[in-house]
Write a protein that holds these residues in place. Structure first.
Motif, short mmCIF file in Angstrom:
data_model
loop_
_atom_site.label_atom_id
_atom_site.label_comp_id
_atom_site.label_asym_id
_atom_site.label_seq_id
_atom_site.Cartn_x
_atom_site.Cartn_y
_atom_site.Cartn_z
N GLY A 51 0.79 -1.17 0.11
CA GLY A 51 -0.02 0.01 0.12
C GLY A 51 0.77 1.31 0.10
N LYS A 52 0.33 2.33 -0.64
CA LYS A 52 0.99 3.72 -0.54
C LYS A 52 1.55 4.19 0.63
N ALA A 53 0.74 3.86 1.69
CA ALA A 53 1.30 4.43 2.98
C ALA A 53 2.19 3.79 3.83
N ILE A 54 2.49 2.29 3.29
CA ILE A 54 3.32 1.70 3.98
C ILE A 54 5.02 2.01 4.14
N PRO A 55 5.65 2.41 3.34
CA PRO A 55 7.14 3.14 3.52
C PRO A 55 7.02 4.25 4.54
N ALA A 56 6.08 5.08 4.35
CA ALA A 56 5.94 5.99 5.33
C ALA A 56 5.76 5.66 6.84
N ILE A 57 4.88 4.66 6.87
CA ILE A 57 4.70 3.98 8.35
C ILE A 57 5.91 3.50 8.78
N LYS A 88 -0.56 9.16 17.47
CA LYS A 88 -1.82 9.42 16.44
C LYS A 88 -1.68 10.52 15.47
N LYS A 89 -1.28 11.50 15.92
CA LYS A 89 -1.04 12.81 14.70
C LYS A 89 -0.20 12.53 13.79
N LYS A 90 1.04 11.62 14.10
CA LYS A 90 1.88 11.12 13.24
C LYS A 90 1.30 10.31 12.14
N LEU A 91 0.39 9.46 12.68
CA LEU A 91 -0.24 8.59 11.62
C LEU A 91 -1.29 9.20 10.71
N GLU A 92 -1.90 10.05 11.36
CA GLU A 92 -2.74 10.95 10.66
C GLU A 92 -2.31 11.66 9.46
N ALA A 93 -1.10 12.36 9.92
CA ALA A 93 -0.45 13.22 8.79
C ALA A 93 0.06 12.24 7.82
N ILE A 94 0.28 11.03 7.83
CA ILE A 94 0.58 9.99 6.77
C ILE A 94 -0.67 9.67 6.13
N HIS A 96 -4.13 10.93 6.34
CA HIS A 96 -4.94 11.60 5.68
C HIS A 96 -5.10 12.23 4.38
N PRO A 97 -3.83 12.81 4.00
CA PRO A 97 -3.51 13.19 2.72
C PRO A 97 -3.57 12.30 1.72
N LEU A 98 -3.24 11.16 2.01
CA LEU A 98 -3.63 9.98 0.96
C LEU A 98 -4.97 9.56 0.98
N ILE A 99 -5.50 9.67 1.93
CA ILE A 99 -7.12 9.04 1.86
C ILE A 99 -7.77 10.17 0.88
N ARG A 100 -7.52 11.40 1.16
CA ARG A 100 -8.15 12.50 0.45
C ARG A 100 -7.88 12.52 -1.08
N GLU A 101 -6.81 12.37 -1.57
CA GLU A 101 -5.92 12.18 -2.66
C GLU A 101 -6.97 10.92 -3.37
N CYS A 102 -6.83 9.63 -2.90
CA CYS A 102 -7.55 8.50 -3.25
C CYS A 102 -9.07 9.10 -3.48
N ALA A 103 -9.60 9.68 -2.48
CA ALA A 103 -11.09 9.59 -2.56
C ALA A 103 -11.60 10.62 -3.70
N GLU A 104 -10.79 11.68 -3.75
CA GLU A 104 -11.22 12.81 -4.90
C GLU A 104 -10.64 12.15 -6.33
N GLU A 105 -9.76 11.21 -6.33
CA GLU A 105 -9.78 10.66 -7.57
C GLU A 105 -10.95 9.59 -7.88
N ALA A 106 -11.35 9.02 -6.81
CA ALA A 106 -12.55 7.87 -7.01
C ALA A 106 -13.77 8.63 -7.50
N ALA A 107 -13.85 9.91 -6.58
CA ALA A 107 -15.16 10.92 -7.12
C ALA A 107 -14.78 11.26 -8.54
N LYS A 108 -13.79 11.59 -9.13
CA LYS A 108 -13.79 11.94 -10.73
C LYS A 108 -14.16 10.71 -11.51
N GLN A 109 -13.83 9.71 -10.92
CA GLN A 109 -14.28 8.61 -11.93
C GLN A 109 -15.63 7.87 -11.56
#
Length: 207
Positions: A51-57, A88-94, A96-109
């Motif tokens: 998953g995209k978040a794994i390296p940052a985690i 918790k804030k560190k995990l969210e910082a990883i 939340h931006p990825l979730i928003r990016e994926c959600a907006e891409e899904a909305a476009k499609q």
């Protein structure tokens, strides 16, 4: 009314406390033609093996927070962030931006009548409210939330109350709502509420 970033399309943000029935309500809108974009599902995809978040985690928390298969160890991470607000804030910082990016891409499609973003922590995130056209809250009494989650997840009452204490209050969610669905009875009571709002949302989406 505001729209999601990069889009003029009418959108809905659906939220509610644990045990409120938001996923069930989202499914009802989906059956009527809305496109459902569930941020919990996106989060699972982002934290699955490769998953995209794994390296940052791994960089932030270490490989000990992965399962042998390479996914984020959700139970271990949950325990860690539950006791550590900074983590918790560190995990969210990883995530939340990825979730928003994926959600907006899904909305476009999305090909449905209009997109509904299901966001459990919509009020808590502080950013989603400005990114959707309307906020829909699924509401029920807190004691009913507790009973539902105890039955569904086999949690103790204290476990459920601890989770609820980390979420926005019922009052805060209702204050953020443009629309409210009351889910304190049965499906027969839900259907007319969903039908009314679906008709309203269709009228907005067609403008």
């Amino acid at each position: 009314m505001p729209a999601t970033a990069g889009s003029k399309r009418f959108t809905v943000g659906l939220t509610g406390g644990i045990g409120s029935g938001k996923s069930f309500v989202a499914d009802m809108f989906g059956a009527r033609g809305a496109s459902i974009i569930d941020t919990d599902i996106l989060a699972h995809q982002l934290t699955a093996p490769q998953g995209k978040a794994i390296p940052a985690i791994v960089q932030q928390f270490g490989s000990e927070f992965l399962t042998p298969e390479g996914a984020m160890n959700r139970s271990k991470m949950r325990e860690h962030v539950f006791a550590n607000p900074a983590a918790k804030k560190k995990l969210e910082a990883i995530l939340h931006p990825l979730i928003r990016e994926c959600a907006e891409e899904a909305a476009k499609q999305a090909s449905g009548s209009y997109p509904i973003f299901v966001v459990p922590l919509l009020v808590e995130s502080g950013t989603w409210k400005e990114r959707v056209s309307r906020v829909l809250v699924v509401d029920c009494p807190e004691e009913l939330q507790i009973r539902r989650v105890m039955q569904r997840n086999r949690f103790s009452e204290q476990q459920v109350r601890s989770i609820m204490a980390m979420q926005a209050t019922r009052e805060a969610r209702l204050a953020a709502a443009d629309d409210v669905i009351v889910n304190d009875a049965d499906i027969a009571a839900l259907a007319p509420q969903v039908d009314r709002l679906h008709a309203l949302y269709l009228s907005f989406a067609e403008k």
